[in-house]
Scaffold this motif. Sequence first.
Motif, PDB file in Angstrom:
ATOM      1  N   ILE A  33       0.828  -1.213   0.000  1.00 28.94           N
ATOM      2  CA  ILE A  33       0.000   0.000   0.000  1.00 28.94           C
ATOM      3  C   ILE A  33       0.866   1.268   0.000  1.00 28.94           C
ATOM      4  O   ILE A  33       0.584   2.209  -0.737  1.00 28.94           O
ATOM      5  N   ILE A  38      -1.530   6.299  -4.396  1.00 31.40           N
ATOM      6  CA  ILE A  38      -2.297   6.829  -3.262  1.00 31.40           C
ATOM      7  C   ILE A  38      -2.017   5.909  -2.086  1.00 31.40           C
ATOM      8  O   ILE A  38      -2.419   4.758  -2.084  1.00 31.40           O
ATOM      9  N   LYS A  40      -2.848   5.683   1.024  1.00 30.18           N
ATOM     10  CA  LYS A  40      -3.673   5.784   2.208  1.00 30.18           C
ATOM     11  C   LYS A  40      -4.829   4.800   2.169  1.00 30.18           C
ATOM     12  O   LYS A  40      -5.407   4.580   1.115  1.00 30.18           O
ATOM     13  N   VAL A  41      -5.158   4.216   3.317  1.00 30.83           N
ATOM     14  CA  VAL A  41      -6.382   3.410   3.427  1.00 30.83           C
ATOM     15  C   VAL A  41      -7.202   3.934   4.605  1.00 30.83           C
ATOM     16  O   VAL A  41      -6.652   4.542   5.514  1.00 30.83           O
ATOM     17  N   PRO A  42      -8.517   3.727   4.562  1.00 33.65           N
ATOM     18  CA  PRO A  42      -9.352   4.378   5.584  1.00 33.65           C
ATOM     19  C   PRO A  42      -9.576   3.589   6.871  1.00 33.65           C
ATOM     20  O   PRO A  42     -10.403   3.976   7.682  1.00 33.65           O
ATOM     21  N   SER A  43      -8.822   2.523   7.099  1.00 31.76           N
ATOM     22  CA  SER A  43      -9.136   1.615   8.206  1.00 31.76           C
ATOM     23  C   SER A  43      -9.334   2.271   9.577  1.00 31.76           C
ATOM     24  O   SER A  43     -10.248   1.935  10.300  1.00 31.76           O
ATOM     25  N   LEU A  44      -8.441   3.186   9.950  1.00 31.04           N
ATOM     26  CA  LEU A  44      -8.505   3.737  11.312  1.00 31.04           C
ATOM     27  C   LEU A  44      -9.144   5.125  11.346  1.00 31.04           C
ATOM     28  O   LEU A  44      -8.825   5.934  12.212  1.00 31.04           O
ATOM     29  N   ARG A  45     -10.083   5.376  10.403  1.00 32.46           N
ATOM     30  CA  ARG A  45     -10.584   6.758  10.303  1.00 32.46           C
ATOM     31  C   ARG A  45     -11.364   7.187  11.549  1.00 32.46           C
ATOM     32  O   ARG A  45     -11.560   8.365  11.767  1.00 32.46           O
TER      33      ARG A  45
ATOM     34  N   PHE B  70      -8.707  -3.422   3.997  1.00 35.18           N
ATOM     35  CA  PHE B  70      -8.469  -2.168   4.710  1.00 35.18           C
ATOM     36  C   PHE B  70      -9.511  -1.097   4.371  1.00 35.18           C
ATOM     37  O   PHE B  70      -9.442   0.016   4.885  1.00 35.18           O
ATOM     38  N   HIS B  71     -10.435  -1.422   3.479  1.00 38.01           N
ATOM     39  CA  HIS B  71     -11.466  -0.451   3.114  1.00 38.01           C
ATOM     40  C   HIS B  71     -12.842  -0.878   3.621  1.00 38.01           C
ATOM     41  O   HIS B  71     -13.840  -0.249   3.326  1.00 38.01           O
ATOM     42  N   ARG B  72     -12.904  -1.976   4.361  1.00 38.56           N
ATOM     43  CA  ARG B  72     -14.188  -2.488   4.842  1.00 38.56           C
ATOM     44  C   ARG B  72     -14.789  -1.565   5.888  1.00 38.56           C
ATOM     45  O   ARG B  72     -14.076  -0.882   6.624  1.00 38.56           O
ATOM     46  N   PHE B  75     -14.637  -2.872  10.115  1.00 40.21           N
ATOM     47  CA  PHE B  75     -13.431  -2.925  10.955  1.00 40.21           C
ATOM     48  C   PHE B  75     -13.757  -2.352  12.333  1.00 40.21           C
ATOM     49  O   PHE B  75     -14.392  -1.329  12.452  1.00 40.21           O
ATOM     50  N   ARG B  76     -13.348  -3.010  13.386  1.00 39.94           N
ATOM     51  CA  ARG B  76     -13.621  -2.665  14.778  1.00 39.94           C
ATOM     52  C   ARG B  76     -15.066  -2.933  15.165  1.00 39.94           C
ATOM     53  O   ARG B  76     -15.482  -2.627  16.258  1.00 39.94           O
ATOM     54  N   ASP B 116     -14.145   1.624  -3.351  1.00 37.62           N
ATOM     55  CA  ASP B 116     -13.303   2.535  -2.594  1.00 37.62           C
ATOM     56  C   ASP B 116     -11.815   2.190  -2.787  1.00 37.62           C
ATOM     57  O   ASP B 116     -10.987   3.066  -3.054  1.00 37.62           O
ATOM     58  N   SER B 120      -8.034   4.093  -5.357  1.00 37.94           N
ATOM     59  CA  SER B 120      -6.627   4.389  -5.016  1.00 37.94           C
ATOM     60  C   SER B 120      -5.701   4.150  -6.194  1.00 37.94           C
ATOM     61  O   SER B 120      -4.561   4.577  -6.187  1.00 37.94           O
TER      62      SER B 120
END
Lengths: 310, 182
Positions: A33, A38, A40-45, B70-72, B75-76, B116, B120
């Motif tokens: 990644i 790009i 960046k991934v949105p996992s911890l947004r 990582f776009h799901r 998550f959490r 999503d 990228s």
Amino acid sequence: MTQLSVPHLLGTKDLTKDDFNLIFETADNFKEIINRPIKKVPSLRDITIANIFFENSTRTRISFELAEKRLSADTINFSSSQSSVKKGETLLDTVNNILAMKVDMIVMRHASPGAPHFLSRYIDAKIINAGDGTHEHPTQALLDAYSIRMKHKSFRGLRVAIIGDILHSRVAISNIFALNKLGAEVMVCGPNTLLPKYISSLGVQVELDVFKALQWCDVANVLRIQLERQQIKYFPSLREYSLYYGINKSMLDKLDKEITIMHPGPINRGVELNSDVADSEHSIILDQVENGVAIRMAVLYLLAGTKGEA
Amino acid sequence: MQKKLILNQDLLKITISRLCYQLIESHNDFSNSVILGLQPRGKYVADRIKEQLESLVKRKIDVGYLDTTFHRDDFRRRDTPKKANETTIPFLIEDKNVVLVDDVLYTGRSVRAALDAMISFGRPKSVELLVLVDRKYTRDLPIQPNYIGKSVNTMQSQRVMVEWKQHGGKRDSIWLFNNLDT
């Protein structure tokens, strides 16, 4: 297994072999990644991370911050020099005040060994140890092991020599725990005064002659002389240290094999490593830095994704 | 656990051939189109389609694999993080017609994550969705496939499984499982 066995990353001592492999495999994905256009991934947004540094740091701090940003986390930075710690606030009060602002994770560096372990007993947020005094620096050991894995594929029977100031080095301790668990053989090498007395009880070989250590090993992880931690003189002069323990190209040329050179940085050029070694094709020092971001992304992702106590 | 066969090996082969002809209908010789298989199981469908398409259009077709972990959006919200898979897209998708390929379409959340994740890598000219099995009336999101292998009516307690002989199954087949525990 898709989950770490620990709720916090306090040290490599607590990790299992499965944990290491999970972190490495996740880091493989993140490495891909961070090489995309790009990154960046949105996992911890929906996560806020506080980077609390009670000690100076450039590399680790930038690496953590980048890892957090590439995972889309919100970050706040705190360093003790500009804070109320100077006014006499305790560690627990400082951290609790930060947590009251709804922070989910803490990345902390502290000069006292065990400071993150202490915090983990009193607060709910997940904690990542970014170095506690001369005790542990788990993410550095993880990225070192990950860099070795990329270069040598397997740890079985691999010989790693850790050379330099072992006494003051948290990187050495974390590396020893990690490499032992992964199945590598570990040797420490340095002047007698910079080797802890009971180091061999950690299951490592001890060598005083740097050239013999280089002949023995497949990978040499060279550490910095930490002058800032030395209240007394452990060796007569930097010049003498460099003469007996500095590694230069002519030493490597005398070996009958090629070895990999690593260094956790910052390098004291001309002291523990000569430029002709640090910049040579044997050195994977800059790969270590790149891998650091991927490893820290993996650790943040895996810890954040686990609900409650593991 | 009870299971019912939805498509057997012969019918599955016919279905894939039909999907390939439908793709050729809208993408001609695939000179400006690429296929992205969604990891982990859409990859197998994408490989199968590539193989057939290449023998039909007589040219190499670009196929990549896209991981959406990582776009799901869950998550959490699940107990453990999902394990990621490899993403390999060895070509540019900018200005290409992209066909996303997956085995089973259920809530549509994976496809949302895939859209999503795909962005990228660039801005495609158009994006279409091909699925081997469409579970009808189960969508959480407004997502509909352009190409469907087989539509089935299912209940939430049921599970659809696509087996491939090359990847551990007895033979190529699609099964509907009744989960009696729920």
